[in-house]
Scaffold this motif. Structure first.
Motif, PDB file in Angstrom:
ATOM      1  N   ASN A 185      34.773  72.861 -51.388  1.00 57.00           N
ATOM      2  CA  ASN A 185      35.222  74.306 -50.818  1.00 57.00           C
ATOM      3  C   ASN A 185      33.931  74.923 -50.450  1.00 57.00           C
ATOM      4  O   ASN A 185      34.121  75.612 -49.382  1.00 57.00           O
ATOM      5  CB  ASN A 185      35.817  75.093 -52.179  1.00 57.00           C
ATOM      6  CG  ASN A 185      37.191  74.638 -52.267  1.00 57.00           C
ATOM      7  OD1 ASN A 185      37.873  74.204 -51.513  1.00 57.00           O
ATOM      8  ND2 ASN A 185      37.675  74.614 -53.699  1.00 57.00           N
ATOM      9  N   SER A 231      42.420  70.166 -50.696  1.00 58.21           N
ATOM     10  CA  SER A 231      41.337  71.308 -50.415  1.00 58.21           C
ATOM     11  C   SER A 231      41.760  71.879 -49.212  1.00 58.21           C
ATOM     12  O   SER A 231      41.715  72.938 -48.976  1.00 58.21           O
ATOM     13  CB  SER A 231      40.081  70.839 -50.667  1.00 58.21           C
ATOM     14  OG  SER A 231      39.868  70.042 -51.829  1.00 58.21           O
ATOM     15  N   ARG A 254      35.847  69.248 -56.138  1.00 58.04           N
ATOM     16  CA  ARG A 254      36.419  70.438 -55.488  1.00 58.04           C
ATOM     17  C   ARG A 254      35.458  71.535 -55.131  1.00 58.04           C
ATOM     18  O   ARG A 254      35.590  72.004 -53.956  1.00 58.04           O
ATOM     19  CB  ARG A 254      37.503  70.863 -56.442  1.00 58.04           C
ATOM     20  CG  ARG A 254      38.809  70.432 -56.343  1.00 58.04           C
ATOM     21  CD  ARG A 254      39.407  70.908 -55.087  1.00 58.04           C
ATOM     22  NE  ARG A 254      40.465  69.796 -54.763  1.00 58.04           N
ATOM     23  CZ  ARG A 254      41.696  70.306 -55.033  1.00 58.04           C
ATOM     24  NH1 ARG A 254      42.090  71.377 -55.540  1.00 58.04           N
ATOM     25  NH2 ARG A 254      42.755  69.295 -54.780  1.00 58.04           N
ATOM     26  N   GLN A 255      34.648  71.652 -55.761  1.00 60.47           N
ATOM     27  CA  GLN A 255      33.843  72.886 -55.785  1.00 60.47           C
ATOM     28  C   GLN A 255      32.639  72.577 -54.523  1.00 60.47           C
ATOM     29  O   GLN A 255      32.698  73.368 -53.385  1.00 60.47           O
ATOM     30  CB  GLN A 255      32.767  73.207 -57.008  1.00 60.47           C
ATOM     31  CG  GLN A 255      32.009  74.318 -56.749  1.00 60.47           C
ATOM     32  CD  GLN A 255      30.720  74.206 -57.675  1.00 60.47           C
ATOM     33  OE1 GLN A 255      30.170  73.392 -58.176  1.00 60.47           O
ATOM     34  NE2 GLN A 255      30.037  75.577 -57.604  1.00 60.47           N
ATOM     35  N   TYR A 299      43.015  75.504 -48.271  1.00 57.63           N
ATOM     36  CA  TYR A 299      42.031  76.627 -47.771  1.00 57.63           C
ATOM     37  C   TYR A 299      42.934  77.087 -46.340  1.00 57.63           C
ATOM     38  O   TYR A 299      42.756  78.393 -46.214  1.00 57.63           O
ATOM     39  CB  TYR A 299      40.535  75.689 -47.331  1.00 57.63           C
ATOM     40  CG  TYR A 299      39.873  76.434 -46.516  1.00 57.63           C
ATOM     41  CD1 TYR A 299      38.919  77.459 -47.187  1.00 57.63           C
ATOM     42  CD2 TYR A 299      39.639  76.421 -45.192  1.00 57.63           C
ATOM     43  CE1 TYR A 299      38.052  78.092 -46.557  1.00 57.63           C
ATOM     44  CE2 TYR A 299      38.867  77.014 -44.496  1.00 57.63           C
ATOM     45  CZ  TYR A 299      37.998  78.108 -45.078  1.00 57.63           C
ATOM     46  OH  TYR A 299      36.889  78.685 -44.393  1.00 57.63           O
TER      47      TYR A 299
END
Ligand SMILES: *Cc1c(COP(=O)(O)O)cnc(C)c1O
Length: 832
Positions: free
Chosen positions: A206, A230, A202-203, A234
């Motif tokens: 992103n 994601s 996820r990080q 976003y």
């Protein structure tokens, strides 16, 4: 850009402004790669193992007069030069590129994702070149430095930009976004691999999404579940400004999407992809069947639809997509030539990259370039070829062979340089007819041609005819591994690179050239002949020889090779010869035995050693070292500590008695990862550079460097009960399909791998060895593997079948597998 603009863009402090009127065209970060010094800005970047500030003098010597720096320099040394000072030169480079980018208002496509960025970029270039004047990232320039350098390439005549951006740490994409500011985004996919510096997928996603902070349209595949979640989040939470929304252009095989894929059918060597877009059925056919390529092609399709290309045009162009060979290949040619094969693309930037690589080939002082007409758009031919000729001239090329009507027309640009030999042909076929009349001997030849010129025909004639089994060595991977280790070292600790045993089987000067270019402090070989071969190939770095034969000391001295001295006998015979040659202070290296019990002085021999050295100044001790017996394993840490204690004591005793201060070194690759307290002045890096971490601490950061490939010589269908090979060992339990491949134990493929122990990869699938391995061949059971033909490539080891697996089969270590590959196996080298 003028000095004042640069200052404005970077908010630099101007230390001196001698060169107000110079217009900067080129940004340079590497003083070894200077082409047009008089219009260049040299940016001194402080990297983890090199500091650009140390190369200011070199750049100045080569004619550069404008510098961007972040440290104090001695201005007095550089008359008539300008210096702009900032806190962080990488940030300043990014600001400079952002300033440049903001001068232009045509659409920019920004590509990120784990895989496929370069292919999507290159394919979009192939697909859109007919309609747009495109500027794009050279090769895979997608780093913090690569992105701004790519953007710097934007010129007034372009009307579409395609750039890729990657990240290695959190925070970086923000910087790239400011530079690129893409209008259309593509997020290719997200890999499973764990990445250093990121907590989780996820990080990572992103972070990459930061590239699309202002983007209007984002293309991606919805079928990647986590990516889709994601991105949707976003778009809703981060890009929720109704005046500037992020429009999602999705594609999917599973659910409703902007481009809904209905079917993908693979037939022979093509894939037919059917889909609907804006309520209309559409079809493309691409000449690839590989899963990843299909995904890349669909991403491109989305862009073409978004740019409103006609369906018939899209279909036609997709059919003609061609593979992107992203690497330069280094091959052995006939008559002792080296061939660099680069037919990836043919524009100025890629020519410059290839010429830099050509320059590194120290083994041949003489260099020839074979060049085709270039596909550089937007510049009048005359200006273009004048620039090319200028570049060729500056790189000290001996001879250029030009092919194509445009080059033919612009002969004068090259003839202007009197020392450059130039030959012109209107077509490749014309050269092929005359090729036998041109002598190529002991030189490096760069083949740089646009695809349509079919330079592979020239390559075939120049290449040494080779055995079908080849070991492909990836030079970029070696460079990467070297830097992974160098990053572990504190500033000031030197690196000695082990290139003994033919660089652990991977090559001789090919590897040493790279290491020398990377600024390695020392090279080490086992025997004198290995060192002489490197010197003959133009290697000038200091070379230590670990097992010098007394009979060859005179040869060593004439070739400036430095001996390891490990016994009084070896010292005495060396000094005798050194005295006879009237040598003074000839560098030698003293090896201490601290517990390995191989070569080296024991404690009780030190007084005799001191006595011998005191009476003689023919030699000078430049280093004292020892070798650890168990640096890789925690079980031996106690013993390692003891060895280090002996090393400290013995080296101090020698230093005090002789009043010298040589380099001290103790650790090998595993010692580098496991014993940072034992670095002393230098480390000796071996197997780690070749991709193996025996201590298993940083294996995931290293890259595989070698792929051993062979080919299928024959295929047979045999009934149950037949036997295959010597002593009838391979008994067929079922009806089977058997392939004979061109590799055997004489190539270094162990006999132990036979009879079901080992396998190779055929079409990516494992095929067991059946029967015993023969001298030049062995047999594989390929039952159940489809589409296999005679002549197909077989992977013996590589990315998907690591050397360490072969080592396990043979109950040995990777070192032995690598160094066993025999010399008849041709090595080819690739540079990414
Ligand atoms: C081979 C060798 C090395 C390198 O060892 P690796 O385990 O390959 O890193 C270092 N020092 C000496 C004396 C060697 O013989």
């Amino acid at each position: 850009m003028l000095l004042s603009d640069i200052q404005k863009a970077t908010k630099a402090e101007l230390i001196s402004e001698e060169t107000k009127t110079i217009e900067i065209d080129e940004l340079l970060i590497d003083s070894r790669k200077i082409a047009n010094a008089d219009t260049a800005l040299f940016i001194a970047i402080r990297g983890s193992h090199r500091d650009g500030h140390q190369f200011i003098a070199d750049a100045y010597k080569k004619g550069v007069r404008v510098f961007l720096i972040s440290e104090k320099i001695e201005q007095g040394l550089y008359p008539y030069a300008s210096f702009l000072k900032v806190n962080d030169t990488v940030a300043a480079l990014q600001q400079l590129a952002a300033y440049h980018r903001n001068q232009y208002h045509f659409p920019i496509i920004g590509i990120t994702g784990s895989n496929g960025k370069t292919i999507v970029k290159e394919w979009l270039f192939q697909l859109l070149s007919a309609d747009y004047k495109i500027v794009r990232s050279p090769k895979s320039y997608n780093s913090q430095i690569g992105v701004p350098l790519s953007v710097w390439g934007i010129e007034a005549h372009h009307n579409l930009g395609i750039f890729e951006a990657g990240i290695s740490q959190p925070g970086e994409m923000n910087n790239s976004e400011k530079v690129l500011h893409p209008d259309i985004g593509i997020f290719t996919n997200i890999g499973e691999a764990h990445s250093e510096g990121f907590m989780n997928q996820r990080q990572k996603i992103n972070e990459k999404l930061a590239l699309f902070r202002q983007t209007k349209e984002l293309i991606y595949c919805k079928d990647h579940h986590e990516l889709n979640e994601s991105i949707v989040q976003y778009a809703h939470q981060v890009r929720n400004n109704p005046d500037n929304p992020l429009k999602l252009f999705t594609w999917s095989q599973k659910s409703d999407a902007t481009l809904r894929i209905h079917s993908i059918e693979r037939e022979n060597n093509v894939s037919v992809i059917k889909a609907s877009y804006e309520d209309k059925e559409r079809t493309i056919t691409i000449p690839f069947i590989d899963h990843a390529y299909i995904e890349d092609a669909i991403h491109c399709w989305c862009v073409l639809l978004l740019l409103k290309l006609d369906d018939a045009v899209i279909a036609e162009r997709m059919l003609h997509l061609h593979a992107v060979a992203m690497r330069l290949q280094l091959l052995h040619g006939m008559d002792n030539c080296t061939i660099i094969n680069d037919t990836y693309n043919s524009d100025l930037t890629s020519l410059q990259i290839a010429l830099d690589f050509l320059e590194q080939q120290r083994q041949h002082p003489r260099k020839t370039v074979i060049l085709s007409d270039m596909l550089q758009m937007g510049k009048p031919d005359r200006d273009l070829y004048e620039e090319v000729a200028d570049l060729i001239h500056q790189k000290n090329i001996y001879r250029i062979i030009c092919i194509g009507p445009a080059l033919y027309k612009n002969k004068e640009a090259f003839r202007k340089y009197k020392k450059l030999r130039s030959i012109f042909f209107k077509s490749t076929d014309e050269l092929l007819k005359k090729l036998h009349m041109i002598t190529f001997e002991n030189e490096a030849i760069l083949l740089k041609g646009a695809r349509s010129f079919r330079f592979e025909k020239i390559e075939k004639l120049l290449e040494q005819k080779i055995h079908k089994t080849v070991l492909e060595i990836n030079l970029t991977a070696i460079q990467h591994n070297l830097n992974v280790y160098r990053d572990l070292l504190p500033k000031g600790v030197k690196t000695m690179a082990m290139v003994k045993a033919y660089s652990y089987g991977s090559g001789s000067y090919e590897i040493a050239n790279l290491l020398q270019f990377e600024g390695i402090d020392y090279l080490t070989v086992a025997y004198v002949d290995e060192g002489v071969a490197l010197r003959k190939a133009g290697i000038t770095a200091p070379i230590m020889v670990m097992s010098p034969e007394a009979a060859a000391f005179d040869r060593m001295i004439s070739w400036k090779l430095e001996p390891e001295i490990f016994s009084i006998d070896s010292l005495q015979s060396f000094l005798k010869i050194a005295n006879a040659f009237n040598e003074q202070h000839y560098p030698i290296h003293i090896k201490l035995d601290t517990g390995m019990h191989r070569l080296g002085f024991m404690k009780h021999e030190l007084d005799a050693l001191i006595a011998e050295l005191k009476n003689n100044n023919a030699s000078k001790v430049v280093s004292i070292f020892s070798h650890l017996a168990g640096s890789d394993a925690a079980d031996f840490d106690g013993f390692t500590e003891e060895q280090a204690m002996h090393f400290n004591e013995m080296s101090k005793y020698l230093k005090d008695a002789l009043e010298i201060n040589p380099l001290l070194h103790l650790v090998n690759s595993s010692g580098i990862t496991r014993h940072p307290e034992l670095y002393y002045d230098m480390v000796r890096l071996g197997i780690g550079m070749y991709g193996f971490d025996g201590s298993n601490k940083i294996q995931s950061q290293l890259r595989h460097i070698g792929t051993l490939k062979t080919t299928i010589a024959q295929i047979k269908e045999l009934p149950k009960g037949e036997t295959v090979g010597y002593s009838r060992k391979g008994i067929l339990k079922h009806e089977s399909k058997i392939a004979t491949v061109s590799i055997g134990y004489a190539d270094g493929y162990f006999r132990d791998f036979g009879n079901g122990i080992g396998h190779m990869l055929v079409n990516g699938q494992p095929a067991k060895i059946i029967g015993s391995v023969c001298m030049d061949m062995c047999m594989l059971d390929i039952s159940g593997i489809e589409n296999v033909k005679v002549g197909d490539e077989v992977i013996v080891f590589g990315n998907d079948l690591p050397v360490s697996t072969l080592a396990d089969w043979a109950k040995t270590i990777p070192y032995e597998i690598l160094t066993s590959i025999s010399q008849r196996v041709n090595r080819i080298y690739v540079n990414e």
